[in-house]
Scaffold this motif. Sequence first.
Motif, PDB file in Angstrom:
ATOM      1  N   ALA A 244       0.827  -1.214   0.000  1.00 22.14           N
ATOM      2  CA  ALA A 244       0.000   0.000   0.000  1.00 22.14           C
ATOM      3  C   ALA A 244       0.860   1.264   0.000  1.00 22.14           C
ATOM      4  CB  ALA A 244      -0.916  -0.004   1.217  1.00 22.14           C
ATOM      5  N   SER A 245       2.185   1.097   0.064  1.00 18.22           N
ATOM      6  CA  SER A 245       3.129   2.212   0.130  1.00 18.22           C
ATOM      7  C   SER A 245       2.787   3.174   1.276  1.00 18.22           C
ATOM      8  CB  SER A 245       3.173   2.967  -1.210  1.00 18.22           C
ATOM      9  OG  SER A 245       4.302   3.824  -1.220  1.00 18.22           O
ATOM     10  N   ARG A 246       2.639   2.594   2.453  1.00 21.27           N
ATOM     11  CA  ARG A 246       2.310   3.454   3.590  1.00 21.27           C
ATOM     12  C   ARG A 246       2.915   2.916   4.881  1.00 21.27           C
ATOM     13  NH1 ARG A 246      -3.916   1.300   3.452  1.00 21.27           N
ATOM     14  NH2 ARG A 246      -3.590  -0.458   4.850  1.00 21.27           N
ATOM     15  N   ILE A 247       3.213   3.852   5.776  1.00 23.25           N
ATOM     16  CA  ILE A 247       3.520   3.513   7.169  1.00 23.25           C
ATOM     17  C   ILE A 247       2.186   3.446   7.881  1.00 23.25           C
ATOM     18  CG2 ILE A 247       4.265   4.673   9.299  1.00 23.25           C
ATOM     19  CD1 ILE A 247       6.582   3.304   8.217  1.00 23.25           C
ATOM     20  N   GLU A 248       2.037   2.431   8.718  1.00 19.92           N
ATOM     21  CA  GLU A 248       0.817   2.340   9.523  1.00 19.92           C
ATOM     22  C   GLU A 248       1.209   2.522  10.979  1.00 19.92           C
ATOM     23  OE1 GLU A 248      -0.951  -1.437   8.653  1.00 19.92           O
ATOM     24  OE2 GLU A 248      -1.246  -0.945   6.528  1.00 19.92           O
ATOM     25  N   MET A 249       0.546   3.427  11.642  1.00 15.68           N
ATOM     26  CA  MET A 249       0.765   3.622  13.081  1.00 15.68           C
ATOM     27  C   MET A 249      -0.216   2.711  13.805  1.00 15.68           C
ATOM     28  SD  MET A 249       2.635   6.655  13.901  1.00 15.68           S
ATOM     29  CE  MET A 249       1.597   7.658  14.940  1.00 15.68           C
ATOM     30  N   HIS A 278      -2.516   6.326   8.820  1.00 16.04           N
ATOM     31  CA  HIS A 278      -1.779   5.871   7.642  1.00 16.04           C
ATOM     32  C   HIS A 278      -0.956   7.043   7.127  1.00 16.04           C
ATOM     33  CE1 HIS A 278      -4.924   2.519   6.595  1.00 16.04           C
ATOM     34  NE2 HIS A 278      -4.038   2.116   7.483  1.00 16.04           N
ATOM     35  N   CYS A 279       0.287   6.778   6.792  1.00 16.12           N
ATOM     36  CA  CYS A 279       1.141   7.826   6.216  1.00 16.12           C
ATOM     37  C   CYS A 279       1.579   7.306   4.845  1.00 16.12           C
ATOM     38  CB  CYS A 279       2.346   8.094   7.109  1.00 16.12           C
ATOM     39  SG  CYS A 279       1.928   8.287   8.865  1.00 16.12           S
ATOM     40  N   TYR A 280       0.839   7.691   3.810  1.00 18.79           N
ATOM     41  CA  TYR A 280       1.142   7.217   2.449  1.00 18.79           C
ATOM     42  C   TYR A 280       2.379   7.903   1.919  1.00 18.79           C
ATOM     43  CZ  TYR A 280      -3.261   4.714   2.103  1.00 18.79           C
ATOM     44  OH  TYR A 280      -4.280   3.825   2.312  1.00 18.79           O
ATOM     45  N   LYS A 281       3.182   7.141   1.209  1.00 23.61           N
ATOM     46  CA  LYS A 281       4.380   7.661   0.562  1.00 23.61           C
ATOM     47  C   LYS A 281       4.112   7.610  -0.941  1.00 23.61           C
ATOM     48  CE  LYS A 281       5.901   8.142   4.600  1.00 23.61           C
ATOM     49  NZ  LYS A 281       6.009   9.499   5.158  1.00 23.61           N
ATOM     50  N   HIS A 282       3.930   8.787  -1.529  1.00 23.02           N
ATOM     51  CA  HIS A 282       3.500   8.850  -2.924  1.00 23.02           C
ATOM     52  C   HIS A 282       4.691   8.904  -3.874  1.00 23.02           C
ATOM     53  CE1 HIS A 282      -0.124  10.637  -0.872  1.00 23.02           C
ATOM     54  NE2 HIS A 282      -0.701   9.769  -1.665  1.00 23.02           N
TER      55      HIS A 282
END
Length: 321
Positions: A244-249, A278-282
């Motif tokens: 998902a290209s994201r960091i999940e807290m 969620h911190c998406y990395k685009h």
Amino acid sequence: MSHGSAARPLRKPFEDDVLEGLRAPRKHLPCRLLYDACGAELFEQITTLDAYYPTRTELSLLHQHLSQIAHQVGPEARVIEPGSGAAVKTRLLLGALDRPSSFVPIDVAHDQLQLAAARLRADFPQIEIQPVTADYTRPFELPVPRHEARRTLVFFPGSTIGNFEPSEARAFLELLGEIAGPDRMLLLGADATRDPALLIRAYDDEQGVTAAFNKNVLAHLNRTRGATFDVDAFVHAAIWNPAASRIEMHLVSKRRQIVRLQGATITFAPGEPIVTEHCYKHAPETMRALLGAAGWRTRQVFASSHVPYRLWLGEPMSRSR
Ligand code: AVI
């Protein structure tokens, strides 16, 4: 001059989504709960950490490219900033622009907003400062400025766009376009880092500031909604989800436990997480497509040479150059 309002909320009303999220098979909480006064302070601390690269990278990009950005934006622009907080980066922007006509900081934290506005008025007496206390994902009105601006620049730094789900991000960017009107530009900060080691260091720092920031959500629910979370019975975890290209807290339950909230009973199994953000990395191509789908053409991209962090300068799709 357009001074539109956001007509539809992008996210559900506050009351709906807390219980609904905790009752879902994959337990989650709305990420805005992270940003009460205590959370906002902890987030400010995060931005000063060595491990948290986005803030300093963006600041250095702004220092490097602001004169070019100011040249492209042109004179007498109105600047609007959703989620302005302490408006630290805005000072750089307002200082670099050619006679900006007004600045509209938008934030839910009323006291912090008024304080930031007072400081900006003192430092930029020639700029009309028009703070708006609002949750910018919900309907709000933009104030009418004293002087007509030549253009509206939407400033959305900090990679906060990464905290929106992809469909919300598109709707939000579209909404910004509607609010800002036909003669608009966008200056957006976005992170594309995918190096797990760098990401985990940034989102699970050794000093434990991000852990405190995350766990504050539970304390916040205890304070404001009479929830019975035992804050120490949860641990913070930052998980990189490459698909998902994201960091999940996550907040992971240390043991089996029962929590009460608004008359409901929520049961946690040992090791069961609550997803708080969620911190998406685009990737650049994803961001370009996202902007395009929301009606923004990418005019210029300013990339850091240290980490894949970028500033995106957008203009309306239809604008001729
Ligand atoms: C506010 N936002 C851009 C931060 C981020 O990096 O996604 C929130 C944050 N969460 C943990 N650390 C920082």
